[in-house]
Design a protein around this motif. Structure first.
Motif, mmCIF file in Angstrom:
data_model
loop_
_atom_site.group_PDB
_atom_site.id
_atom_site.type_symbol
_atom_site.label_atom_id
_atom_site.label_comp_id
_atom_site.label_asym_id
_atom_site.label_seq_id
_atom_site.Cartn_x
_atom_site.Cartn_y
_atom_site.Cartn_z
ATOM 1 N N MET A 1 14.552 -37.200 -9.490
ATOM 2 C CA MET A 1 13.218 -37.767 -9.379
ATOM 3 C C MET A 1 13.286 -39.133 -8.720
ATOM 4 S SD MET A 1 10.867 -36.951 -12.652
ATOM 5 C CE MET A 1 11.844 -37.934 -13.777
ATOM 6 N N PRO A 2 12.229 -39.520 -8.023
ATOM 7 C CA PRO A 2 12.207 -40.867 -7.440
ATOM 8 C C PRO A 2 12.376 -41.936 -8.513
ATOM 9 C CG PRO A 2 10.459 -39.524 -6.490
ATOM 10 C CD PRO A 2 11.063 -38.718 -7.603
ATOM 11 N N TYR A 3 12.988 -43.032 -8.122
ATOM 12 C CA TYR A 3 13.224 -44.163 -9.023
ATOM 13 C C TYR A 3 11.954 -44.569 -9.764
ATOM 14 C CZ TYR A 3 13.534 -49.163 -10.108
ATOM 15 O OH TYR A 3 13.466 -50.376 -10.724
ATOM 16 N N LEU A 4 10.823 -44.615 -9.072
ATOM 17 C CA LEU A 4 9.591 -45.090 -9.699
ATOM 18 C C LEU A 4 9.136 -44.195 -10.847
ATOM 19 C CD1 LEU A 4 7.278 -46.530 -6.886
ATOM 20 C CD2 LEU A 4 8.149 -47.704 -8.899
ATOM 21 N N TYR A 5 9.457 -42.910 -10.808
ATOM 22 C CA TYR A 5 9.168 -42.027 -11.945
ATOM 23 C C TYR A 5 10.222 -42.171 -13.036
ATOM 24 C CZ TYR A 5 5.483 -39.233 -9.677
ATOM 25 O OH TYR A 5 4.311 -38.809 -9.095
ATOM 26 N N ALA A 6 11.482 -42.283 -12.616
ATOM 27 C CA ALA A 6 12.590 -42.249 -13.575
ATOM 28 C C ALA A 6 12.601 -43.471 -14.489
ATOM 29 C CB ALA A 6 13.922 -42.140 -12.826
ATOM 30 N N LYS A 250 7.472 -53.930 -6.857
ATOM 31 C CA LYS A 250 6.190 -54.591 -7.087
ATOM 32 C C LYS A 250 5.201 -53.666 -7.803
ATOM 33 C CE LYS A 250 7.383 -58.310 -4.761
ATOM 34 N NZ LYS A 250 7.804 -58.034 -3.446
ATOM 35 N N LYS A 251 4.269 -54.269 -8.511
ATOM 36 C CA LYS A 251 3.231 -53.501 -9.217
ATOM 37 C C LYS A 251 2.441 -52.624 -8.262
ATOM 38 C CE LYS A 251 2.699 -56.887 -12.921
ATOM 39 N NZ LYS A 251 1.975 -58.068 -13.390
ATOM 40 N N ARG A 252 2.138 -53.142 -7.079
ATOM 41 C CA ARG A 252 1.337 -52.377 -6.128
ATOM 42 C C ARG A 252 2.036 -51.096 -5.683
ATOM 43 N NH1 ARG A 252 3.984 -53.690 -1.477
ATOM 44 N NH2 ARG A 252 4.895 -55.797 -1.350
ATOM 45 N N GLU A 253 3.387 -51.065 -5.806
ATOM 46 C CA GLU A 253 4.126 -49.878 -5.369
ATOM 47 C C GLU A 253 3.944 -48.701 -6.318
ATOM 48 O OE1 GLU A 253 7.846 -51.375 -2.754
ATOM 49 O OE2 GLU A 253 7.879 -52.079 -4.831
ATOM 50 N N LEU A 254 3.461 -48.970 -7.529
ATOM 51 C CA LEU A 254 3.204 -47.880 -8.469
ATOM 52 C C LEU A 254 2.136 -46.940 -7.925
ATOM 53 C CD1 LEU A 254 4.324 -47.046 -11.235
ATOM 54 C CD2 LEU A 254 2.392 -48.208 -12.294
ATOM 55 N N GLU A 255 1.287 -47.418 -7.046
ATOM 56 C CA GLU A 255 0.253 -46.581 -6.435
ATOM 57 C C GLU A 255 0.859 -45.446 -5.617
ATOM 58 O OE1 GLU A 255 -2.996 -46.769 -7.044
ATOM 59 O OE2 GLU A 255 -2.520 -48.381 -8.451
ATOM 60 N N LEU A 256 2.118 -45.593 -5.205
ATOM 61 C CA LEU A 256 2.775 -44.564 -4.396
ATOM 62 C C LEU A 256 2.961 -43.257 -5.156
ATOM 63 C CD1 LEU A 256 5.558 -46.793 -2.767
ATOM 64 C CD2 LEU A 256 3.505 -45.904 -1.640
ATOM 65 N N ILE A 257 2.947 -43.322 -6.491
ATOM 66 C CA ILE A 257 3.177 -42.096 -7.271
ATOM 67 C C ILE A 257 2.012 -41.751 -8.177
ATOM 68 C CG2 ILE A 257 5.694 -42.378 -7.272
ATOM 69 C CD1 ILE A 257 5.398 -43.386 -10.212
ATOM 70 N N ARG A 258 0.958 -42.537 -8.141
ATOM 71 C CA ARG A 258 -0.141 -42.305 -9.069
ATOM 72 C C ARG A 258 -0.838 -40.975 -8.767
ATOM 73 N NH1 ARG A 258 -1.650 -45.839 -12.624
ATOM 74 N NH2 ARG A 258 -0.856 -47.633 -11.476
ATOM 75 N N ASP A 259 -0.821 -40.078 -9.772
ATOM 76 C CA ASP A 259 -1.543 -38.801 -9.733
ATOM 77 C C ASP A 259 -1.000 -37.774 -8.747
ATOM 78 O OD1 ASP A 259 -3.307 -39.680 -11.704
ATOM 79 O OD2 ASP A 259 -4.618 -40.617 -10.228
ATOM 80 N N HIS A 260 0.127 -38.042 -8.107
ATOM 81 C CA HIS A 260 0.659 -37.006 -7.222
ATOM 82 C C HIS A 260 2.148 -37.223 -6.977
ATOM 83 C CE1 HIS A 260 0.288 -40.232 -4.294
ATOM 84 N NE2 HIS A 260 0.996 -39.522 -3.450
ATOM 85 N N VAL A 261 2.843 -36.138 -6.648
ATOM 86 C CA VAL A 261 4.250 -36.206 -6.255
ATOM 87 C C VAL A 261 4.282 -36.169 -4.730
ATOM 88 C CG1 VAL A 261 6.473 -35.017 -6.310
ATOM 89 C CG2 VAL A 261 5.052 -35.049 -8.351
ATOM 90 N N PRO A 262 4.721 -37.238 -4.074
ATOM 91 C CA PRO A 262 4.618 -37.297 -2.610
ATOM 92 C C PRO A 262 5.611 -36.422 -1.859
ATOM 93 C CG PRO A 262 5.674 -39.279 -3.452
ATOM 94 C CD PRO A 262 5.214 -38.500 -4.649
ATOM 95 N N TYR A 263 6.724 -36.097 -2.497
ATOM 96 C CA TYR A 263 7.723 -35.237 -1.861
ATOM 97 C C TYR A 263 8.698 -34.750 -2.925
ATOM 98 C CZ TYR A 263 10.457 -39.583 -2.057
ATOM 99 O OH TYR A 263 11.090 -40.727 -2.491
ATOM 100 N N ILE A 264 9.531 -33.785 -2.551
ATOM 101 C CA ILE A 264 10.618 -33.312 -3.410
ATOM 102 C C ILE A 264 11.919 -33.592 -2.677
ATOM 103 C CG2 ILE A 264 11.718 -31.313 -4.493
ATOM 104 C CD1 ILE A 264 8.904 -30.033 -4.587
ATOM 105 N N ARG A 265 12.798 -34.369 -3.299
ATOM 106 C CA ARG A 265 14.074 -34.690 -2.670
ATOM 107 C C ARG A 265 15.165 -33.821 -3.269
ATOM 108 N NH1 ARG A 265 17.348 -40.384 -2.977
ATOM 109 N NH2 ARG A 265 19.104 -39.763 -1.661
ATOM 110 N N LEU A 266 15.792 -33.039 -2.423
ATOM 111 C CA LEU A 266 16.800 -32.074 -2.861
ATOM 112 C C LEU A 266 18.190 -32.692 -2.746
ATOM 113 C CD1 LEU A 266 16.716 -29.088 -3.780
ATOM 114 C CD2 LEU A 266 17.136 -28.450 -1.406
ATOM 115 N N LEU A 267 18.934 -32.685 -3.856
ATOM 116 C CA LEU A 267 20.271 -33.280 -3.878
ATOM 117 C C LEU A 267 21.381 -32.239 -3.770
ATOM 118 C CD1 LEU A 267 19.843 -35.964 -6.682
ATOM 119 C CD2 LEU A 267 19.494 -36.212 -4.226
#
Length: 333
Positions: A1-6, A250-267
């Motif tokens: 998962m992206p850092y901002l979710y984790a 930054k706090k404003r960067e939380l908007e990048l994940i609010r209410d949606h998953v922008p992509y799926i990163r496959l490891l």
């Protein structure tokens, strides 16, 4: 998962996990819990839905009185009848996370069946290894705090994990610990203004002034945590704040994940997984990303910063080597 979710509380962590898996087409989600009974989670969700206004009102009042969010939330749950006697015990960490999974699934009416298995033998907060089933906390305690060799926890982790840990320690001569990052975090706080600190995610309610007041008098991370700790701010809550300071999130960067998953990163994936991804690819509603090189999505820039911060305590050569791994294609086995 992206850092901002984790690096978030259970609600946002669950949002990222459940919706990522939903886009990948899963039909069932199984999680460990202290309860072990999925009907308890569903019944508790239905009760909370009926008493949502009471819960919100109680939570808000308790937070105003200076209680920490976990304590305020626990008391608010009790107020609406979620006291552990006739429902799940929402003071237990795995129950809390599991409840967040169920809430996300049912709130959004996702076509996913939640399931749970009972956690046994080891509690989430256990700091000692009692059997082959051990908490992550006790394993970290043994390896990092007590400086034991990886082989001493051999019975508690898969052999592949053991091999990877030994290889990493052999190459880097380090296991990442908060104290390793103390000089970097301390430098940032000492050189930032209160206004700059206030813009960082997790630095709320005047914590920027407490950070500036305590920073000149601490010599290690543990002491700093003790100096910052109050009834209102839990240890975990403060740790998340310090991570965001380290990564300059930054706090404003939380908007990048609010209410949606922008992509799926496959490891990584097995051959069977690769076939499954191929069968799902045309149905995906979000981009499937296999590396961060050349990507321009703003959230991936946060990912790059988090990786750079994580490897910053290694030697320049090792740092470059591990950062290069972020650009490589997924592992296929």
């Amino acid at each position: 998962m992206p850092y901002l979710y984790a690096v978030q509380s259970s609600r946002l962590f669950a949002q990222g996990a459940v919706n990522t898996l939903f886009h990948l087409g899963i039909t069932d989600l199984c999680f460990g819990s202290e309860s072990g009974n999925i009907q308890d989670f569903i019944s508790s969700y239905e009760l909370l839905l009926q008493q949502q206004d009471t819960y919100n009102h109680t939570l808000k009042n308790l937070l105003k009185q200076g209680e920490s969010f976990p304590i305020a939330s626990r008391e608010a749950y009790k107020k609406v009848g979620l006291d552990g006697a006739t429902s799940i015990d929402l003071t237990k960490p795995n129950n809390i996370l599991g409840f967040s999974y169920v809430r996300e699934i049912l709130d959004k009416q996702l076509p996913i069946r939640p399931l749970t298995i009972k956690r046994i033998k080891s509690d989430y907060h256990d700091t000692h290894i009692h059997s082959s089933i051990a908490s992550a906390t006790s394993i970290r305690e043994a390896i990092i705090t007590k400086r034991r060799s990886v082989r001493e926890v051999e019975r508690t982790i898969p052999s592949a994990t053991l091999d990877q840990m030994e290889q990493y320690k052999s190459e880097t001569d380090i296991f990442h610990d908060w104290e390793n990052y103390f000089p970097l975090i301390h430098y940032r706080v000492m050189t930032m203004s209160p206004e700059e600190l206030e813009s960082i995610l997790g630095v709320d309610e005047g914590l920027e002034y407490r950070l500036k007041r305590t920073a000149p008098h601490v010599t290690n991370f543990k002491d700093w945590m003790q100096a910052m700790k109050t009834k209102r701010y839990t240890w975990t809550r403060l740790q998340r704040m310090f991570v965001h300071i380290l990564t300059n999130t930054k706090k404003r960067e939380l908007e990048l994940i609010r209410d949606h998953v922008p992509y799926i990163r496959l490891l990584g994936m097995t051959k069977a997984g690769q076939q499954y991804i191929r069968s799902r690819k045309k149905k995906l509603q979000v981009p499937l990303i296999t590396g961060i090189g050349g990507q321009v999505h703003a959230l991936l820039k946060v990912e790059e910063r988090a990786s750079a911060a994580y490897y910053s305590i290694l030697s320049p050569t090792m740092r470059q080597q591990f950062l290069h791994q972020e650009l490589e294609k997924p592992i296929i086995r």
